[in-house]
Design an enzyme around this catalytic site. Structure first.
Site, mmCIF file in Angstrom:
data_model
loop_
_atom_site.group_PDB
_atom_site.id
_atom_site.type_symbol
_atom_site.label_atom_id
_atom_site.label_comp_id
_atom_site.label_asym_id
_atom_site.label_seq_id
_atom_site.Cartn_x
_atom_site.Cartn_y
_atom_site.Cartn_z
ATOM 1 N N VAL A 21 51.917 0.171 32.254
ATOM 2 C CA VAL A 21 51.572 0.500 33.603
ATOM 3 C C VAL A 21 51.034 1.877 33.748
ATOM 4 C CG1 VAL A 21 53.104 -1.168 34.575
ATOM 5 C CG2 VAL A 21 54.101 1.254 34.019
ATOM 6 N N HIS A 43 50.564 -5.686 34.112
ATOM 7 C CA HIS A 43 51.646 -5.392 34.819
ATOM 8 C C HIS A 43 51.215 -4.358 35.956
ATOM 9 C CE1 HIS A 43 54.075 -7.357 31.487
ATOM 10 N NE2 HIS A 43 53.521 -8.326 31.966
ATOM 11 N N THR A 86 53.655 -4.518 20.734
ATOM 12 C CA THR A 86 54.504 -5.184 21.758
ATOM 13 C C THR A 86 55.187 -6.256 21.338
ATOM 14 O OG1 THR A 86 53.946 -6.797 23.884
ATOM 15 C CG2 THR A 86 52.398 -6.851 22.248
ATOM 16 N N ALA A 135 51.200 2.807 15.431
ATOM 17 C CA ALA A 135 49.845 2.482 15.787
ATOM 18 C C ALA A 135 48.914 3.656 15.648
ATOM 19 C CB ALA A 135 49.712 1.800 17.140
#
Ligand code: APR
Length: 332
Positions: free
Chosen positions: A172, A195, A269, A312
């Site tokens: 978000v 989301h 995730t 990442a």
């Protein structure tokens, strides 16, 4: 019987194994459970004890497992990006971790400390709006103080080199929106905040459609704000656990997936939600090369063609750069 399955399963670890894996997991839950138990034991048991009891050892069959295989796989992953034109990226809290934002289920994650039912449901907001608002207010402040990291930037670079690109983020925060590569950002059409967005404040009155962006509001919003039109409470524009995702967003993703993708890249995730796994696996079953970047194993890892167990921001710029440099105009 088990021996028979073992030979049949050699294909499970073949480089083109996605569809086959989905098939095994779907139709042969017992075999799938054996494989999963193998993976769990491999992580915790001493190697010698484990080897004797292993139901299926992929390295025996030579498809995968050695360091050389891993290098070959990574090169393939890079080439797959380099050659391809239609890419879907799915991100979660892990991509923002290196910008200093906590994840949800990681070590210092929010849901390790607090009960999501008390902070991230509509029911909680209706019961104790001030407490829920405070939680989002503090998160807003933290996001304002953080900057996009190298992984956010690499995604923009990747998008600029693809003919068709879609980013589905569960985050978000606005770090994907703020990330720039050579002065360019992702367009609204390229990014879906499935989301919602934390900086949006919207009215809780079902008959009022008041909405505003509080990105630059700063301290003003520390108190639970009221709607300037109808005086009902305002709430953050996120999707809570007891709410549905925006139907239009879901439709856009389904539409993108009607045509096959070349690559699906899943970053940071745990893939806790079934619709996230469904979208990723749909792309993979339709032929996309599936790469996962995550320091830890997730529920999607065993379906991936290539899992990169690294952070990442460290690995993604390298992956994208190498893909871009492999050939001029290489994304098509
Ligand atoms: N690079 C890549 N991945 C990382 C990094 C990193 N530097 N650091 C952590 N991760 C990984 C973790 O290993 C973990 O798998 O990111 C993942 C974060 O998972 P979650 O905390 O579960 O976050 P996410 O998957 O985004 O949660 C989904 O759940 O609570 C809801 O709405 C919330 O959008 C959120 C959704």
């Amino acid at each position: 019987m088990r021996a028979c399955y073992r030979y049949w399963l050699t294909f499970y670890f073949h480089p083109h194994r996605n569809a086959f894996r989905a098939y095994v997991d779907w139709f042969f839950p017992t075999v799938s459970a054996w494989l999963q138990r193998d993976e769990e034991k491999a992580a915790t048991w001493p190697a010698r004890t484990f080897r004797r009891q292993r139901f299926f050892d992929p390295s025996e069959f030579g498809w995968i497992g050695s360091e050389k295989d891993k290098r070959v796989q990574l090169r393939r992953a890079i080439q797959s990006i380099q050659e391809k034109t239609r890419v879907m990226v799915v991100t979660g809290a892990g991509i923002s971790a290196e910008s200093g934002l906590p994840t949800f289920r990681g070590k210092e994650g929010y849901w390790r400390k607090w009960n999501p039912r008390r902070l991230a449901t509509l029911e909680a907001f209706q019961r104790t709006p001030e407490i829920v608002w405070q939680f989002y207010y503090e998160r807003r402040q933290q996001i304002r103080q953080s900057e996009p990291n190298a992984a956010h930037v690499a995604i923009v670079q990747l998008a600029l080199n693809c003919a068709e690109f879609l980013l589905v983020t569960q985050n978000v925060d606005d770090l994907h929106d703020r990330a720039e590569y050579q002065g360019q950002r992702l367009s609204n059409g390229q990014i879906i905040h499935i989301h919602g967005k934390i900086f949006v404040s919207r009215c809780t009155n079902p008959n009022c459609d008041f909405k505003r962006n509080d990105r630059n509001a700063g301290d003003v919003e520390a108190e639970l704000p009221r709607c300037p039109r109808c005086n009902w409470n305002l709430r953050p524009g996120v999707v809570w656990f007891d709410e549905d995702n925006d139907h239009n967003d879901e439709e856009r993703i389904e539409k993108f997936l009607t045509k096959p993708c070349d690559v699906v890249l899943v970053i940071g995730t745990t893939a806790t939600f079934d619709y996230i796994r469904r979208w990723v696996l749909t792309a993979a079953v339709k032929g996309a090369w599936f790469i996962e970047i995550n320091p830890d194993k997730t529920r999607l890892s065993r379906f991936a063609h290539h899992v990169i167990h690294r952070r990442a921001a460290r690995v993604l710029p390298q992956l994208v750069n190498e893909a871009v440099e492999l050939g001029p105009g290489s994304f098509g």
